[in-house]
Scaffold this motif. Structure first.
Motif, PDB file in Angstrom:
ATOM      1  N   PRO A   1      -3.183  17.308  32.733  1.00  0.00           N
ATOM      2  CA  PRO A   1      -3.033  15.881  33.030  1.00  0.00           C
ATOM      3  C   PRO A   1      -1.875  15.616  33.984  1.00  0.00           C
ATOM      4  O   PRO A   1      -0.877  16.350  34.005  1.00  0.00           O
ATOM      5  CB  PRO A   1      -2.775  15.259  31.653  1.00  0.00           C
ATOM      6  CG  PRO A   1      -2.256  16.383  30.815  1.00  0.00           C
ATOM      7  CD  PRO A   1      -2.908  17.625  31.318  1.00  0.00           C
ATOM      8  N   SER A   2      -2.017  14.566  34.768  1.00  0.00           N
ATOM      9  CA  SER A   2      -0.968  14.175  35.708  1.00  0.00           C
ATOM     10  C   SER A   2       0.129  13.393  34.987  1.00  0.00           C
ATOM     11  O   SER A   2      -0.119  12.741  33.972  1.00  0.00           O
ATOM     12  CB  SER A   2      -1.574  13.320  36.822  1.00  0.00           C
ATOM     13  OG  SER A   2      -0.592  12.872  37.734  1.00  0.00           O
ATOM     14  N   TRP A   3       1.344  13.506  35.508  1.00  0.00           N
ATOM     15  CA  TRP A   3       2.443  12.686  34.996  1.00  0.00           C
ATOM     16  C   TRP A   3       3.380  12.337  36.145  1.00  0.00           C
ATOM     17  O   TRP A   3       3.350  12.977  37.200  1.00  0.00           O
ATOM     18  CB  TRP A   3       3.188  13.402  33.869  1.00  0.00           C
ATOM     19  CG  TRP A   3       4.253  14.368  34.290  1.00  0.00           C
ATOM     20  CD1 TRP A   3       5.593  14.134  34.364  1.00  0.00           C
ATOM     21  CD2 TRP A   3       4.077  15.734  34.717  1.00  0.00           C
ATOM     22  NE1 TRP A   3       6.268  15.257  34.788  1.00  0.00           N
ATOM     23  CE2 TRP A   3       5.364  16.253  35.005  1.00  0.00           C
ATOM     24  CE3 TRP A   3       2.965  16.570  34.886  1.00  0.00           C
ATOM     25  CZ2 TRP A   3       5.574  17.564  35.448  1.00  0.00           C
ATOM     26  CZ3 TRP A   3       3.167  17.876  35.328  1.00  0.00           C
ATOM     27  CH2 TRP A   3       4.447  18.352  35.602  1.00  0.00           C
ATOM     28  N   THR A   4       4.185  11.300  35.956  1.00  0.00           N
ATOM     29  CA  THR A   4       5.127  10.872  36.986  1.00  0.00           C
ATOM     30  C   THR A   4       6.514  11.412  36.685  1.00  0.00           C
ATOM     31  O   THR A   4       7.052  11.201  35.591  1.00  0.00           O
ATOM     32  CB  THR A   4       5.182   9.337  37.074  1.00  0.00           C
ATOM     33  OG1 THR A   4       3.883   8.851  37.428  1.00  0.00           O
ATOM     34  CG2 THR A   4       6.188   8.888  38.130  1.00  0.00           C
ATOM     35  N   VAL A   5       7.066  12.118  37.645  1.00  0.00           N
ATOM     36  CA  VAL A   5       8.428  12.647  37.525  1.00  0.00           C
ATOM     37  C   VAL A   5       9.385  11.571  38.027  1.00  0.00           C
ATOM     38  O   VAL A   5       9.483  11.319  39.220  1.00  0.00           O
ATOM     39  CB  VAL A   5       8.600  13.932  38.351  1.00  0.00           C
ATOM     40  CG1 VAL A   5      10.032  14.438  38.260  1.00  0.00           C
ATOM     41  CG2 VAL A   5       7.622  15.000  37.882  1.00  0.00           C
ATOM     42  N   ASP A   6      10.074  10.928  37.097  1.00  0.00           N
ATOM     43  CA  ASP A   6      11.033   9.895  37.483  1.00  0.00           C
ATOM     44  C   ASP A   6      12.467  10.274  37.137  1.00  0.00           C
ATOM     45  O   ASP A   6      13.385   9.470  37.285  1.00  0.00           O
ATOM     46  CB  ASP A   6      10.678   8.553  36.847  1.00  0.00           C
ATOM     47  CG  ASP A   6      10.533   8.648  35.335  1.00  0.00           C
ATOM     48  OD1 ASP A   6      10.870   9.692  34.753  1.00  0.00           O
ATOM     49  OD2 ASP A   6      10.060   7.669  34.731  1.00  0.00           O
ATOM     50  N   GLN A   7      12.654  11.527  36.693  1.00  0.00           N
ATOM     51  CA  GLN A   7      14.001  12.034  36.473  1.00  0.00           C
ATOM     52  C   GLN A   7      13.987  13.558  36.501  1.00  0.00           C
ATOM     53  O   GLN A   7      12.954  14.192  36.299  1.00  0.00           O
ATOM     54  CB  GLN A   7      14.584  11.553  35.145  1.00  0.00           C
ATOM     55  CG  GLN A   7      13.921  12.153  33.916  1.00  0.00           C
ATOM     56  CD  GLN A   7      14.627  11.747  32.627  1.00  0.00           C
ATOM     57  OE1 GLN A   7      15.218  10.673  32.542  1.00  0.00           O
ATOM     58  NE2 GLN A   7      14.587  12.611  31.628  1.00  0.00           N
ATOM     59  N   VAL A   8      15.126  14.130  36.805  1.00  0.00           N
ATOM     60  CA  VAL A   8      15.328  15.569  36.723  1.00  0.00           C
ATOM     61  C   VAL A   8      16.471  15.811  35.745  1.00  0.00           C
ATOM     62  O   VAL A   8      17.231  14.893  35.428  1.00  0.00           O
ATOM     63  CB  VAL A   8      15.655  16.179  38.104  1.00  0.00           C
ATOM     64  CG1 VAL A   8      14.441  16.125  39.015  1.00  0.00           C
ATOM     65  CG2 VAL A   8      16.837  15.456  38.760  1.00  0.00           C
ATOM     66  N   GLU A   9      16.578  17.036  35.260  1.00  0.00           N
ATOM     67  CA  GLU A   9      17.603  17.334  34.261  1.00  0.00           C
ATOM     68  C   GLU A   9      18.472  18.498  34.692  1.00  0.00           C
ATOM     69  O   GLU A   9      17.958  19.559  35.068  1.00  0.00           O
ATOM     70  CB  GLU A   9      16.957  17.630  32.907  1.00  0.00           C
ATOM     71  CG  GLU A   9      16.240  16.438  32.308  1.00  0.00           C
ATOM     72  CD  GLU A   9      15.796  16.690  30.886  1.00  0.00           C
ATOM     73  OE1 GLU A   9      16.644  17.049  30.045  1.00  0.00           O
ATOM     74  OE2 GLU A   9      14.597  16.531  30.623  1.00  0.00           O
ATOM     75  N   LEU A  10      19.773  18.275  34.641  1.00  0.00           N
ATOM     76  CA  LEU A  10      20.736  19.350  34.868  1.00  0.00           C
ATOM     77  C   LEU A  10      20.908  20.082  33.545  1.00  0.00           C
ATOM     78  O   LEU A  10      21.210  19.463  32.522  1.00  0.00           O
ATOM     79  CB  LEU A  10      22.070  18.777  35.351  1.00  0.00           C
ATOM     80  CG  LEU A  10      23.154  19.801  35.722  1.00  0.00           C
ATOM     81  CD1 LEU A  10      22.698  20.678  36.881  1.00  0.00           C
ATOM     82  CD2 LEU A  10      24.460  19.083  36.080  1.00  0.00           C
TER      83      LEU A  10
END
Length: 215
Positions: A177-186
């Motif tokens: 399934p598709s998802w929206t990447v609206d953040q990244v994680e350090l």
């Protein structure tokens, strides 16, 4: 600290992937042992955006600030997991599809952040974004052995060197399934400190994407 920047798919995406991998794993011969593939812990599965290596606390703080500034200008991207491959006949991965141009924008922003903080990220394998799902166990061809003397169990199947290729073939048409990447994680990485001797990944800071991006 040993740091990297990651995209972590949401739970429903990882659950969908796990179901597919479970089906493939059930078809691989185990010869009475744990099987030819050492699967990554589901909670560790992520798409690496950049690896920064060992950084001091001060440099880590500078990196976090730089990431906040850079990711403000990067719009969220829609991704999905699809297909599969293997690096060096051993490391098994599932590919990333969707807005790859946007994904490479994330990678470029991560690189700029690292350079401004004095940490040049390792990005040579990021030209093919992927999520590692497992590794072929060393000595997988010996899974049919039993006893202290190491004699082959009569009639026991050996996984052989084709375990990785079998998984890749089985997952070649996979699409999650598709998802929206609206953040990244350090995140920090401690090799050997996690479950079953694997790495321990600890989230340090979530960085929101696109707050300053033009719609």
């Amino acid at each position: 600290m040993r740091l990297f920047l990651a995209v972590r798919p949401p739970r429903h995406v990882l659950d969908h992937l796990s179901l597919a991998l479970d089906g493939v794993a059930a078809s691989l011969p185990t010869a009475g042992g744990p099987g030819p593939i050492r699967w990554s812990a589901p909670e560790n599965r992520h798409v690496t955006v950049a690896f920064y290596g060992e950084l001091s606390d001060g440099a880590s703080d500078d990196l976090a600030v730089a990431l906040e500034e850079e990711m403000d200008e990067v719009a969220p991207v829609a991704l999905d997991l699809r297909g599969a491959g293997v690096f060096s006949h051993r490391t098994l991965w599932v590919g990333v599809g969707g807005d790859l141009e946007g994904m490479h924008g994330l990678i470029a922003a991560a690189r700029r952040s690292g350079e401004s903080a004095g940490a040049a990220p390792e990005v040579r394998v990021r030209s093919r974004p992927h999520l590692t799902v497992g590794r072929v166990s060393r000595g997988a061809g010996d899974r049919g052995r039993s006893g202290r003397r190491g004699h082959l169990s009569r009639g026991a199947p050996e996984p052989g060197p084709g375990a990785a290729e079998s998984l890749v073939a089985a997952m070649s048409l996979y699409r999650g399934p598709s998802w929206t990447v609206d953040q990244v994680e350090l995140m920090s990485s401690q090799p050997g400190a996690g479950r079953h001797g694997g790495p321990l990944y600890t989230p340090l800071r979530a960085v929101v994407c696109g707050r300053g991006a033009v719609p």
